[in-house]
Design a protein around this motif. Structure first.
Motif, short mmCIF file in Angstrom:
data_model
loop_
_atom_site.label_atom_id
_atom_site.label_comp_id
_atom_site.label_asym_id
_atom_site.label_seq_id
_atom_site.Cartn_x
_atom_site.Cartn_y
_atom_site.Cartn_z
N TRP A 5 1.15 -1.11 0.12
CA TRP A 5 0.20 -0.07 0.20
C TRP A 5 1.09 1.13 0.29
O TRP A 5 0.13 2.42 -0.22
CB TRP A 5 -0.85 -0.12 1.33
CG TRP A 5 -2.59 -1.50 0.82
CD1 TRP A 5 -1.80 -2.36 1.61
CD2 TRP A 5 -3.29 -0.68 0.07
NE1 TRP A 5 -3.13 -2.86 1.38
CE2 TRP A 5 -3.49 -1.81 0.41
CE3 TRP A 5 -3.82 -0.19 -0.56
CZ2 TRP A 5 -5.10 -2.26 -0.59
CZ3 TRP A 5 -4.62 -0.42 -1.64
CH2 TRP A 5 -5.65 -1.34 -1.57
N GLN A 6 1.93 0.98 1.13
CA GLN A 6 2.83 2.17 0.29
C GLN A 6 3.25 2.60 -0.19
O GLN A 6 3.00 4.07 -1.17
CB GLN A 6 4.40 2.31 1.45
CG GLN A 6 5.45 3.03 1.94
CD GLN A 6 5.96 3.10 2.66
OE1 GLN A 6 6.02 2.08 3.00
NE2 GLN A 6 6.66 3.86 3.33
N ASP A 7 4.01 1.91 -1.44
CA ASP A 7 4.16 1.75 -2.71
C ASP A 7 3.36 2.61 -3.72
O ASP A 7 2.91 3.88 -4.66
CB ASP A 7 4.75 0.72 -3.48
CG ASP A 7 6.15 0.29 -2.97
OD1 ASP A 7 6.91 1.04 -2.66
OD2 ASP A 7 6.33 -1.22 -2.65
N ILE A 8 1.58 2.02 -3.86
CA ILE A 8 0.63 2.47 -4.49
C ILE A 8 0.77 3.68 -3.67
O ILE A 8 0.38 4.31 -5.04
CB ILE A 8 -0.48 1.25 -4.51
CG1 ILE A 8 0.02 -0.22 -4.39
CG2 ILE A 8 -1.50 1.92 -4.84
CD1 ILE A 8 -1.51 -0.77 -4.13
N LEU A 9 0.56 3.80 -2.79
CA LEU A 9 0.28 5.16 -2.68
C LEU A 9 1.28 6.88 -3.02
O LEU A 9 0.94 7.66 -3.53
CB LEU A 9 -0.49 5.73 -0.88
CG LEU A 9 -1.27 5.16 -0.64
CD1 LEU A 9 -1.18 4.72 1.22
CD2 LEU A 9 -2.17 5.70 -0.40
N LEU A 10 2.10 6.69 -2.61
CA LEU A 10 3.83 6.89 -3.25
C LEU A 10 3.46 7.33 -4.70
O LEU A 10 3.73 7.84 -5.23
CB LEU A 10 4.87 6.33 -2.87
CG LEU A 10 6.13 7.32 -3.30
CD1 LEU A 10 5.99 8.43 -2.16
CD2 LEU A 10 7.53 6.52 -2.82
N SER A 11 2.86 5.97 -5.74
CA SER A 11 3.06 6.14 -6.79
C SER A 11 1.20 6.95 -7.08
O SER A 11 2.05 7.50 -8.11
CB SER A 11 2.38 4.39 -7.54
OG SER A 11 3.56 4.00 -7.25
N ILE A 12 0.58 6.97 -6.81
CA ILE A 12 -0.35 8.45 -7.19
C ILE A 12 0.00 9.46 -6.27
O ILE A 12 -0.21 9.72 -7.29
CB ILE A 12 -1.40 7.58 -5.66
CG1 ILE A 12 -1.97 6.28 -6.20
CG2 ILE A 12 -2.88 8.62 -6.15
CD1 ILE A 12 -3.25 5.45 -5.20
N TRP A 13 0.72 9.57 -5.52
CA TRP A 13 1.67 11.21 -5.35
C TRP A 13 2.24 11.46 -6.43
O TRP A 13 2.03 12.54 -6.90
CB TRP A 13 1.66 11.40 -4.34
CG TRP A 13 1.05 11.52 -3.01
CD1 TRP A 13 0.85 10.17 -1.83
CD2 TRP A 13 0.82 12.43 -2.46
NE1 TRP A 13 -0.06 11.34 -1.06
CE2 TRP A 13 -0.13 12.98 -1.03
CE3 TRP A 13 0.81 13.90 -3.11
CZ2 TRP A 13 -0.94 13.06 -0.60
CZ3 TRP A 13 -0.23 15.11 -3.00
CH2 TRP A 13 -0.80 14.27 -1.25
N THR A 48 7.54 13.60 2.05
CA THR A 48 6.89 12.51 2.16
C THR A 48 7.99 11.54 2.37
O THR A 48 8.64 10.54 3.48
CB THR A 48 5.60 12.71 2.11
OG1 THR A 48 5.17 13.08 1.98
CG2 THR A 48 4.82 11.06 2.02
N CYS A 52 9.62 9.30 5.22
CA CYS A 52 9.57 8.16 4.80
C CYS A 52 11.11 7.40 5.74
O CYS A 52 11.49 6.54 6.40
CB CYS A 52 9.12 6.78 4.01
SG CYS A 52 7.65 7.37 4.23
#
Length: 63
Positions: A5-13, A48, A52
């Protein structure tokens, strides 16, 4: 184990920052507000990422 989920959220940002930063260049509308929003989003992405990295460094030091 690393959360996906961390990778997915970072990709969206990152996608949001890229779209809002380069959209004025592609649209040729000269929308200064959209470019300003893109820069703020990009700043949030970088902040962000640095946050991290700091949290991971603290976890590594504690071990």
């Amino acid at each position: 184990m690393k959360s996906h989920w961390q990778d997915i959220l970072l990709s969206i940002w990152i996608l949001l920052a890229a779209v809002s930063f380069f959209a004025p260049l592609l649209l040729i509308a000269g929308s200064v507000e959209l470019e300003l929003v893109g820069r703020y989003v990009y700043l949030c992405v970088v902040a962000t990422g640095l946050l991290c990295l700091a949290v991971r460094a603290l976890r590594a030091v504690r071990r």
